[in-house]
Design an enzyme around this catalytic site. Structure first.
Site, PDB file in Angstrom:
ATOM      1  N   PHE A  14       0.559  -1.030  -0.084  1.00  0.00           N
ATOM      2  CA  PHE A  14      -0.195   0.028   0.052  1.00  0.00           C
ATOM      3  C   PHE A  14       0.884   1.404   0.091  1.00  0.00           C
ATOM      4  O   PHE A  14       0.596   2.210  -0.579  1.00  0.00           O
ATOM      5  CB  PHE A  14      -0.982  -0.129   1.130  1.00  0.00           C
ATOM      6  CG  PHE A  14      -1.856  -0.995   0.958  1.00  0.00           C
ATOM      7  CD1 PHE A  14      -3.167  -0.839   0.074  1.00  0.00           C
ATOM      8  CD2 PHE A  14      -2.058  -2.065   1.694  1.00  0.00           C
ATOM      9  CE1 PHE A  14      -4.351  -1.641   0.180  1.00  0.00           C
ATOM     10  CE2 PHE A  14      -3.146  -3.086   1.800  1.00  0.00           C
ATOM     11  CZ  PHE A  14      -4.287  -3.008   0.951  1.00  0.00           C
ATOM     12  N   GLU A 171     -11.699 -11.926  12.221  1.00  0.00           N
ATOM     13  CA  GLU A 171     -12.398 -12.124  10.967  1.00  0.00           C
ATOM     14  C   GLU A 171     -12.169 -13.591  10.519  1.00  0.00           C
ATOM     15  O   GLU A 171     -13.228 -14.385  10.060  1.00  0.00           O
ATOM     16  CB  GLU A 171     -11.766 -11.290   9.732  1.00  0.00           C
ATOM     17  CG  GLU A 171     -12.220  -9.796   9.865  1.00  0.00           C
ATOM     18  CD  GLU A 171     -11.700  -8.738   9.233  1.00  0.00           C
ATOM     19  OE1 GLU A 171     -12.056  -7.849   8.924  1.00  0.00           O
ATOM     20  OE2 GLU A 171     -10.465  -8.984   8.887  1.00  0.00           O
ATOM     21  N   ASP A 300       4.984  -0.707   7.398  1.00  0.00           N
ATOM     22  CA  ASP A 300       4.982  -1.607   8.479  1.00  0.00           C
ATOM     23  C   ASP A 300       6.358  -1.775   8.967  1.00  0.00           C
ATOM     24  O   ASP A 300       6.889  -2.493  10.007  1.00  0.00           O
ATOM     25  CB  ASP A 300       4.472  -3.119   8.193  1.00  0.00           C
ATOM     26  CG  ASP A 300       3.110  -2.949   8.461  1.00  0.00           C
ATOM     27  OD1 ASP A 300       2.355  -1.920   8.688  1.00  0.00           O
ATOM     28  OD2 ASP A 300       2.449  -4.085   8.104  1.00  0.00           O
TER      29      ASP A 300
END
Lengths: 422, 422
Positions: A14, A171, A300
Site C-alpha cells: 500500500f 475475521e 510496517d
C-alpha cells in the site's frame, strides 16, 4: 541532458504504490522493486484463507499498473542489501540498482516471539501462499475427521484455534465458525460439522484492542453467537501439531492459525539502522532513516513516533498516508517548494467484520455496529480494490456467498510439506 | 431390511459424476472416492495456465454437489488397491470400502514415452497445480528476460515450446502467443515481448488430427497469424532446462509444456487386468473388466473398441456417455429390466480454439471456423460448467478479457522446486 533524479522504491504494498502513484508528473524516474509480481490487498486475504474469494480477486500484477507510465520500471527481485555509500541496491539475482533517493516499503511478516518452530504448525497470513495453506488445512481437517475412527482424534481435527484477536484473527474465527455451522452441514455423512470448535485466543485483556471497549464487547458477543469460544487474558505457551497450550491447559487442536505478532522486514539490517523490538527502523519526523536524508522508510517496516508521542499504527491507511507524504517531500526537494511539516497520521477509523452479517466501525465519535456497518465495510473494501474487473468479481463472489450461503473457492491445492496426509 | 446395493465409484471426473448423477433414484447407495476434493473442468484448464481464468472458476468441491443426496457418501482418499475376491477397495489412509459394484473412472496422466526425466522440465497439464506451475514458469520467463544481460540467454527465456498439437497444445500456444504479442507489450522496459517465440511441435503430419484436414490447415494458418511457429512431422528427441531437441536440431527454450502423450491411471494394475499400450484396461462391450461383471472401467482409463472396430476417444463427452451407460446397466440389473446393447459412442463434434477470436468446430457434416465458431465454443463451455456462480464468473472473466485485452489471473504463486530462480 541531465539524467533525471532516480527514485528507487522497494515494496509494492500500500505504501509503495501510493508513493509511485503520487510521483506521477514529478521530475523523476522510478524503479519499483518487489520480490512478488503482484500487489496484494492484504485486508481481504483472510477471505482467501476461508474459501470466500479466489486468489486472483485480491492481487494485481504490479507491472500492469504502471504500464502507461514510461518513467516507471518494475523489477521482480529480492533485495540482498543496500550500499548507502555507493547509493545502490543489490538484488539477489546480481543486479545492482543505483538510486538518488531510496524508499523502503518492505512491510512485515509474522513473528512467533522467539518460537520460530511454531511457524510450521501455526501458519500466519501474509501472502497468497499463506492463505492457500490455511485454506487447505482447514478443508483437510474436516475431510480427515470424516474418516477418523477415534473420537478423541476426531475432536482434535474438528477444533480450530486462532491465536491473536486483532481484526485478522476475529475475521478468520468468524468465517471458519460460519463455514462449520452454516456452509458445510449436510455435506458430510459421519461427522456433524456443527460440533466443530473454533477457539480464539488473545493474550491481552480483550479482543480488538484498537476499538472502543463497547465495540470490542459487542464483537465478542457476536463471535459467541456464531459459536466461537473467545479466550482472553491468557497467552499461548506452546504450539504443536497435536494442539495448543493456552496458559497451563492443553487444547487438542489439529488446525492452528497465527494472527498474533509481526516482525518487520530486514530493512534496518540493510541500513545498519536502529530498530525497535519488532525490527522496525526508527525514522525521523520526515520518515527518513537516521542520518540518511536520501533514504525513507515507510509502512510496517518503519517505527514512527509522532510529536504528541503517539506511534503510527501498522495498518494500510497509515502506509498509504506515508507514501503520499514522502512523494510530497521528494517533489518539494526537486522543485524547491517548501518542505511539508513532520508526518502526521490522520486516523480515519477502524473496521472489522464478524462473520458475514455483522461488522464494527469505530470512527472515533461515530461508532457503528451490526448489518449497516457490514454493508459500509463491504462497500468501502470494494471501493479500495484496484480496477473494474476485481470490483465486479469480488462483488459477485460476495453477493453469491450472501445469497446462497456457499463459498466459491473451496479448493484443496498444493501438497503440504508439514503433513503428507494420512 | 436388506442392505442397499452398494456402488463404489472411484474418480470424480466427467465419467464418475455423470454416473452418480444418473444413479439418482436407483435402489443403490453410492460411495464416491477421489483423491482431490474437487471436480475439475479440464477442457478449460489451459486458461488457468495462461492467466485467463482463476483456479476456483473451473473447480467445484465434489462433496457440495451431492449434499442433498443422502445416499451418496463422498470420501477424500487415494486408492491403494482393489481386492476383487473380498470385493473391497483399500485406501491409502487405511480405510477399506466394500462394494457390490465397482466403477473405476480414474482418468489419465501425461506420459513421456519412457522419458520420465522430462517431466521436471516440461510439465503437463492435468491438475490445478500443473496449471499454476505452467502459469508461474511462463510469467517468470518474461521477468527473467527483462533483467537478463546476455542476449542468447534472453532469447532462450523468450522462447516457449509446446510439445503436442492436440486441442490443449493448440490452445496453449495460441494464448501464450497472444499474451506475448498483445497483452504484455508496454509493460516491460528492456525487452520487447512481441519478439517472443512460441513454438508448437507435433510429431504427426498435421496439428489437430481429430479434425478434418481443411480445419486443421485453417488452425495452422490462424496460429501463424498469431505468431506461433508450427512444426509438424518431427518428434521431440530431448528436453532439458536449456531447451528442446526437435529431430536433430536444438532450440534454446527455457519454458516447455508437455501436451503430447497420456498414460492411464493404474486401474489395470489394481485389477490385474489386460491393458493397452497407454495402460488402459481393455474392457468388454458393456464396459466391464474382463471376467469381472461387477467391475466397470470408464473414461480415459478404459480402452473400448466398438463393434465397428473404432476406438472410443479419450475426451470428456465420451467419458460422460460411458458414465450414463453404466448407470443404465446397473439400474437394469437391479430392477430386472433388459440390459442395453453394447456401449456405442455418439460423436457430437470436436471443438478447439485458436487464441481469443477464432475457433474450429467439426460436427462431421457441418464444419465451422472463425469468430462464429468462437462464440459457439464459448457459449457451449459456459453451459457445461456447473452452477450459476461459475457460469457468471467465467462469463465475466471472458468478457473482461475480450473487451480489455487483459488477463485476470496473472499471478506468480508457489515456489518452483525445479528452478529456485536466478
Amino acid at each position: 541532458m541531465q539524467e533525471r533524479h532516480h527514485v528507487v522504491v522497494v515494496g509494492g504494498g500500500f505504501g509503495g504504490l501510493q508513493l509511485v502513484n503520487d510521483l506521477k508528473g514529478a521530475p523523476v524516474k522510478v524503479t519499483l522493486i518487489d520480490r512478488r509480481n503482484h500487489h496484494l490487498f492484504q485486508p481481504l486475504l483472510y477471505q482467501v484463507a476461508t474459501t470466500v474469494l479466489a486468489t486472483s480477486e485480491i492481487a494485481w500484477p504490479i507491472r500492469r499498473l504502471y504500464r502507461d507510465r514510461q518513467e516507471v520500471t518494475t523489477v521482480l527481485g529480492e533485495v540482498a542489501g543496500v550500499d548507502t555509500i555507493a547509493k545502490e541496491v543489490t538484488l539477489a539475482h546480481g543486479q545492482s540498482v543505483p538510486y538518488d533517493t531510496l524508499v523502503l516499503a518492505t512491510g512485515a511478516t509474522h513473528a512467533y516471539f522467539g518460537h520460530d518452530e511454531w511457524a510450521a504448525v501455526a501458519p500466519g497470513l501474509k501472502t497468497l501462499e499463506d492463505a492457500t495453506t490455511i485454506r487447505r488445512r482447514v478443508l483437510i481437517a474436516f475431510e480427515q475427521a470424516e474418516v477418523e475412527e477415534d473420537p478423541a482424534r476426531r475432536d482434535a481435527l474438528l477444533t480450530f484455534t486462532i491465536i491473536g484477536a486483532g481484526p485478522t484473527g476475529v475475521e478468520l474465527a468468524g468465517i471458519i465458525a460460519e463455514m462449520a455451522h452454516r456452509t458445510l452441514p449436510g455435506e458430510f455423512r459421519r461427522i456433524d460439522t456443527r460440533l466443530a470448535r473454533v477457539v480464539l485466543v488473545e493474550a491481552g485483556p480483550r479482543i480488538l484492542p484498537a476499538f472502543s471497549e463497547e465495540l470490542s464487547a459487542y464483537a465478542s458477543r457476536e463471535l459467541e453467537k456464531l459459536g466461537v469460544e473467545v479466550l482472553t487474558g491468557t497467552p499461548v505457551t506452546d504450539c504443536t501439531d497435536e494442539g495448543v497450550t493456552i496458559g497451563e491447559s492443553f487444547v487438542p487442536s489439529r488446525t492452528l492459525v497465527w494472527a498474533a505478532g509481526v516482525q518487520a522486514s530486514p530493512a534496518a539490517r540493510w541500513l545498519g539502522a536502529d530498530a525497535d523490538r519488532a525490527g522496525r527502523v526508527k525514522v525521523g519526523p520526515d520518515l527518513t532513516a537516521p542520518h540518511r536524508p536520501d533514504i525513507f522508510v515507510i509502512g510496517d517496516t518503519a517505527s514512527v513516533i509522532q510529536e504528541d508521542g503517539k506511534p503510527v499504527p501498522g495498518i494500510a491507511p497509515a502506509a498509504k498516508q506515508q507514501g503520499a507524504y514522502v512523494a510530497q517531500v521528494i517533489r518539494g526537494r526537486l522543485t524547491g517548494s517548501p518542505a511539508p511539516g513532520p508526518f502526521r497520521y490522520r486516523h480515519q477509523g477502524s473496521l472489522a467484520t464478524i462473520g458475514k452479517r455483522a461488522a464494527i466501525i469505530d470512527f472515533g465519535r461515530i461508532k457503528l455496529r451490526g448489518s449497516l456497518a457490514w454493508w459500509i465495510w463491504g462497500i468501502a473494501h470494494i471501493y479500495f480494490l484496484i480496477g473494474t474487473r476485481s470490483r465486479f468479481a469480488v462483488a459477485w463472489s460476495w453477493l453469491w456467498t450472501y445469497l446462497s450461503g456457499q463459498h466459491s473457492a473451496r479448493l484443496i491445492t498444493q501438497k503440504d510439506t508439514l503433513r503428507e496426509e494420512r
